[in-house]
Design an enzyme around this catalytic site. Structure first.
Site, PDB file in Angstrom:
ATOM      1  N   LYS A   1       0.269   0.668  14.947  1.00 58.62           N
ATOM      2  CA  LYS A   1       1.572   0.823  15.424  1.00 58.62           C
ATOM      3  C   LYS A   1       1.577  -0.410  16.580  1.00 58.62           C
ATOM      4  CE  LYS A   1       3.157   3.715  13.039  1.00 58.62           C
ATOM      5  NZ  LYS A   1       3.237   3.052  11.850  1.00 58.62           N
TER       6      LYS A   1
ATOM      7  N   TYR B   1      -9.236   5.850   6.307  1.00 60.16           N
ATOM      8  CA  TYR B   1      -9.525   6.410   7.970  1.00 60.16           C
ATOM      9  C   TYR B   1     -10.655   7.508   7.671  1.00 60.16           C
ATOM     10  CZ  TYR B   1      -5.420   3.906   9.495  1.00 60.16           C
ATOM     11  OH  TYR B   1      -4.634   2.972   9.741  1.00 60.16           O
TER      12      TYR B   1
ATOM     13  N   TYR C   1       3.607   6.989   9.885  1.00 54.62           N
ATOM     14  CA  TYR C   1       2.555   5.802   9.430  1.00 54.62           C
ATOM     15  C   TYR C   1       3.341   4.506   8.815  1.00 54.62           C
ATOM     16  CZ  TYR C   1      -1.416   3.244   8.265  1.00 54.62           C
ATOM     17  OH  TYR C   1      -2.418   2.278   8.174  1.00 54.62           O
TER      18      TYR C   1
ATOM     19  N   PRO D   1      -5.264   1.231  18.279  1.00 55.77           N
ATOM     20  CA  PRO D   1      -4.848   0.794  16.844  1.00 55.77           C
ATOM     21  C   PRO D   1      -4.997   1.788  15.725  1.00 55.77           C
ATOM     22  CG  PRO D   1      -7.063  -0.203  17.594  1.00 55.77           C
ATOM     23  CD  PRO D   1      -6.330   0.612  18.949  1.00 55.77           C
TER      24      PRO D   1
ATOM     25  N   HIS E   1       0.848  -1.130  -0.031  1.00 52.68           N
ATOM     26  CA  HIS E   1      -0.027  -0.072  -0.129  1.00 52.68           C
ATOM     27  C   HIS E   1       0.817   1.215  -0.037  1.00 52.68           C
ATOM     28  CE1 HIS E   1      -4.268  -1.273   1.323  1.00 52.68           C
ATOM     29  NE2 HIS E   1      -3.808  -2.255   0.378  1.00 52.68           N
TER      30      HIS E   1
HETATM   31  P1  FAS Z   1       0.040 -10.642  22.273  1.00 53.10           P
HETATM   32  O1  FAS Z   1      -0.967 -10.274  23.216  1.00 53.10           O
HETATM   33  O2  FAS Z   1      -0.339 -10.746  20.926  1.00 53.10           O
HETATM   34  O3  FAS Z   1       0.681 -12.068  22.426  1.00 53.10           O
HETATM   35  C1  FAS Z   1       0.880 -12.555  24.012  1.00 53.10           C
HETATM   36  C2  FAS Z   1       0.977 -14.044  24.128  1.00 53.10           C
HETATM   37  O4  FAS Z   1       1.341 -14.276  25.469  1.00 53.10           O
HETATM   38  C3  FAS Z   1      -0.464 -14.488  23.930  1.00 53.10           C
HETATM   39  O5  FAS Z   1      -0.643 -15.618  23.279  1.00 53.10           O
HETATM   40  C4  FAS Z   1      -1.077 -14.953  25.459  1.00 53.10           C
HETATM   41  O6  FAS Z   1      -1.714 -16.063  25.289  1.00 53.10           O
HETATM   42  C5  FAS Z   1       0.335 -15.101  26.042  1.00 53.10           C
HETATM   43  N1  FAS Z   1       0.402 -15.017  27.433  1.00 53.10           N
HETATM   44  C6  FAS Z   1      -0.363 -14.129  28.335  1.00 53.10           C
HETATM   45  N2  FAS Z   1      -0.076 -14.294  29.387  1.00 53.10           N
HETATM   46  C7  FAS Z   1       0.961 -15.411  29.584  1.00 53.10           C
HETATM   47  C8  FAS Z   1       1.378 -16.112  30.559  1.00 53.10           C
HETATM   48  N3  FAS Z   1       0.916 -15.634  32.036  1.00 53.10           N
HETATM   49  N4  FAS Z   1       2.171 -17.135  30.502  1.00 53.10           N
HETATM   50  C9  FAS Z   1       2.185 -17.720  29.093  1.00 53.10           C
HETATM   51  N5  FAS Z   1       1.860 -17.022  27.963  1.00 53.10           N
HETATM   52  C10 FAS Z   1       0.984 -15.737  28.417  1.00 53.10           C
HETATM   53  N6  FAS Z   1      -2.372  -3.743  16.295  1.00 53.10           N
HETATM   54  C11 FAS Z   1      -2.533  -3.089  15.263  1.00 53.10           C
HETATM   55  O7  FAS Z   1      -1.400  -2.462  14.817  1.00 53.10           O
HETATM   56  N7  FAS Z   1      -3.743  -3.032  14.712  1.00 53.10           N
HETATM   57  C12 FAS Z   1      -4.632  -3.572  15.181  1.00 53.10           C
HETATM   58  O8  FAS Z   1      -5.862  -3.425  14.527  1.00 53.10           O
HETATM   59  C13 FAS Z   1      -4.721  -4.068  16.173  1.00 53.10           C
HETATM   60  N8  FAS Z   1      -6.224  -4.699  16.951  1.00 53.10           N
HETATM   61  C14 FAS Z   1      -5.828  -5.174  18.164  1.00 53.10           C
HETATM   62  C15 FAS Z   1      -7.415  -5.805  18.782  1.00 53.10           C
HETATM   63  C16 FAS Z   1      -7.086  -6.139  20.158  1.00 53.10           C
HETATM   64  C17 FAS Z   1      -8.398  -6.660  20.572  1.00 53.10           C
HETATM   65  C18 FAS Z   1      -5.698  -6.212  20.859  1.00 53.10           C
HETATM   66  C19 FAS Z   1      -5.715  -6.801  22.348  1.00 53.10           C
HETATM   67  C20 FAS Z   1      -4.526  -5.972  20.155  1.00 53.10           C
HETATM   68  C21 FAS Z   1      -4.742  -5.019  18.866  1.00 53.10           C
HETATM   69  N9  FAS Z   1      -3.594  -4.604  18.261  1.00 53.10           N
HETATM   70  C22 FAS Z   1      -3.517  -4.087  17.244  1.00 53.10           C
HETATM   71  C23 FAS Z   1      -2.209  -4.974  18.917  1.00 53.10           C
HETATM   72  C24 FAS Z   1      -1.678  -6.224  18.703  1.00 53.10           C
HETATM   73  O9  FAS Z   1      -1.587  -6.472  17.434  1.00 53.10           O
HETATM   74  C25 FAS Z   1      -0.387  -6.257  19.594  1.00 53.10           C
HETATM   75  O10 FAS Z   1       0.341  -5.115  19.253  1.00 53.10           O
HETATM   76  C26 FAS Z   1       0.180  -7.469  19.059  1.00 53.10           C
HETATM   77  O11 FAS Z   1      -0.727  -8.528  19.669  1.00 53.10           O
HETATM   78  C27 FAS Z   1       1.403  -7.519  20.014  1.00 53.10           C
HETATM   79  O12 FAS Z   1       2.036  -8.878  20.168  1.00 53.10           O
HETATM   80  P2  FAS Z   1       2.511  -9.520  21.413  1.00 53.10           P
HETATM   81  O13 FAS Z   1       3.482  -8.421  22.052  1.00 53.10           O
HETATM   82  O14 FAS Z   1       3.041 -10.728  20.854  1.00 53.10           O
HETATM   83  O15 FAS Z   1       1.456  -9.730  22.501  1.00 53.10           O
HETATM   84  C1  PHB Z   2      -6.556  -3.539  10.323  1.00 52.56           C
HETATM   85  O1  PHB Z   2      -6.469  -3.859   9.157  1.00 52.56           O
HETATM   86  O2  PHB Z   2      -6.813  -4.686  11.277  1.00 52.56           O
HETATM   87  C2  PHB Z   2      -6.116  -2.113  10.789  1.00 52.56           C
HETATM   88  C3  PHB Z   2      -5.473  -1.249   9.771  1.00 52.56           C
HETATM   89  C4  PHB Z   2      -5.096  -0.283  10.197  1.00 52.56           C
HETATM   90  C5  PHB Z   2      -5.138   0.283  11.563  1.00 52.56           C
HETATM   91  C6  PHB Z   2      -5.655  -0.760  12.581  1.00 52.56           C
HETATM   92  C7  PHB Z   2      -6.158  -1.838  12.076  1.00 52.56           C
HETATM   93  O3  PHB Z   2      -4.862   1.512  11.779  1.00 52.56           O
END
Ligand code: FAS
Ligand code: PHB
Length: 389
Positions: free
Chosen positions: A296, A200, A384, A292, A72
């Site tokens: 980032k 957006y 971005y 989100p 993109h």
């Molecule tokens: P994660 O939370 O992905 O992974 C942590 C892992 O540790 C999980 O698998 C969990 O099960 C495990 N864990 C937790 N406690 C533990 C323990 N005590 N023992 C062992 N394992 C344990 N980012 C974007 O850029 N765009 C988005 O649209 C976006 N949407 C999101 C929506 C939601 C609902 C959430 C919560 C986050 C979102 N994010 C988004 C952010 C997300 O993408 C995170 O930045 C990304 O998952 C970070 O990855 P990790 O640091 O690996 O954490």
């Molecule tokens: C997504 O595709 O899930 C997405 C893309 C851009 C954002 C947040 C989420 O800023």
């Protein structure tokens, strides 16, 4: 059991670090509290910065991403019925790619299984011991049986609700938080995206985002109340609301269909300092959260992993601990800039319950300046596509 690096958390942070370490010949074990399928069932990020793409290539896990992702070169921003484009390519020479976090995590799990690196699923009661000593260890249970891993270092990649951050004593930790008074209701639908780039949308009814995963899998979000639950929103209600938040010419093109996933994510900005305590290093959501809006979250987890991997590699190669000693400072410097950008994007695109007419005028002025000023667009584009590591 003994390993060089014990990694807590089998999300993208833990798996990417584990793969990079494995390829460097540094032994590591990943402890994941859920199952692989559960982890892969979470629908999250969709936009990857070049820095994360490069790390996946370095980890040797980029073949499917290179084949199936989309480049993109820009994004669309709308304000009511008007819209304009931010052309990343023209303004920065760089781009982002669209490749779902779910697919990236799947690729990392496949690579880990293929190389025989150890992952323990369904771990319970994970505890980190003596992180502030030269002999840290981790204990955990599986099916009621207690296990211990002695290690050189612990990487806390266990997300916002994990155990790692809380292992750092409260009198050592400084936490910074802003909770936003709304959430994002997100859906997946097997429909063609409404536009070939992300949209957006700022509207008087609230924020909306039109994203995608591929040419027949769309990801849409609308700002919603924190009191909402996914069950409050029928598919028809979601589509009707989304159409009212994007320009009419785009709403007319929107292909709707049954949703295959529907969830609500709360929005918060959060950072904990420091990101290191003794031989424990925090990475990704374990240390910081962004709304989100700026895409980032996953991308700042990636730069943490880059800094920690470089530090561990130098230490094991020649005893040089300088990368480990500067990890927290370097990671936080980039994280705070991503926090600011995500906060700024959230503020100019959402409706806040307590917003006054003056506040809305300020928001419109911000958007109008972004629309009409190339330097403002260049600053937005640079943030971005991702600031340098
Ligand atoms: P994660 O939370 O992905 O992974 C942590 C892992 O540790 C999980 O698998 C969990 O099960 C495990 N864990 C937790 N406690 C533990 C323990 N005590 N023992 C062992 N394992 C344990 N980012 C974007 O850029 N765009 C988005 O649209 C976006 N949407 C999101 C929506 C939601 C609902 C959430 C919560 C986050 C979102 N994010 C988004 C952010 C997300 O993408 C995170 O930045 C990304 O998952 C970070 O990855 P990790 O640091 O690996 O954490
Ligand atoms: C997504 O595709 O899930 C997405 C893309 C851009 C954002 C947040 C989420 O800023």
């Amino acid at each position: 059991m003994r390993t060089q690096v014990a990694i807590i958390g089998g999300g993208p942070s833990g798996l990417l670090l584990g793969q990079l370490l494995h390829r460097q010949g540094i032994d590591n074990i990943v402890l994941e509290r859920k199952t692989r399928d559960y982890v892969l069932g979470r629908i999250r990020a969709g936009i990857l910065e070049t820095g994360l793409v490069d790390l996946m290539r370095k980890a040797g896990v980029s073949e499917r991403m290179d084949r199936e992702s989309f480049v993109h070169d820009g994004t669309v921003i709308t304000d009511g019925n008007t819209h304009f484009e931010i052309n990343f390519k023209e303004l920065t020479g760089d781009h982002v790619i669209v490749y779902g976090q779910t697919e990236l995590t799947r690729d990392l799990y496949d690579a880990r299984e293929e190389c025989g690196a150890q992952t323990v699923f369904n771990t319970e009661n994970v505890q980190i011991h003596d992180a502030d000593s030269d002999a840290p260890y981790v204990t955990y249970e599986v099916d009621g049986e207690q296990h211990r891993i002695d290690c050189d270092y612990v990487a806390g990649c266990d997300g916002f609700h994990g155990v790692s951050r809380k292992t750092i004593p409260e009198d050592v930790r400084n936490e910074y938080e802003k909770v936003y008074p709304f959430g994002w209701l997100g859906i997946l639908s097997e429909t063609p995206p409404v536009h070939d780039e992300l949209i957006y949308a700022n509207s008087e009814r609230g924020f909306a985002l039109c994203s995608m995963r591929n040419e027949n899998l769309s990801r849409y979000y609308i700002q919603c109340s924190l009191t909402d639950s996914p069950e409050d929103w029928s598919d028809d209600a979601f589509w009707e609301e989304l159409k009212r938040r994007i320009p009419a010419e785009m709403a007319d093109k929107l292909v709707t269909g049954p949703t295959i996933e529907k969830s609500i994510a709360p929005l918060r900005s959060f950072v904990t300092e420091p990101m290191r305590w003794g031989r424990l290093f925090l990475c990704g959501d374990a240390a910081h959260i962004v709304p989100p809006t700026g895409a980032k979250g996953l991308n700042t987890a990636a730069s943490d992993i880059h800094y920690l991997f470089e530090g561990l590699s130098a230490f094991y190669a020649n005893g040089d601990a300088s990368g480990l000693d500067t990890y927290s400072e370097k990671a936080l410097s980039r994280i705070w800039k991503a926090e600011r950008f995500s906060w700024w994007m959230t503020n100019i695109l959402h409706r806040f319950p307590d917003q006054t007419d003056f506040d809305i005028k300020m928001q419109r002025a911000d958007l109008d300046f972004l629309r009409s000023n190339r330097d403002a667009q260049k600053v937005m584009a640079q943030n971005y596509i991702g600031l340098p590591y």
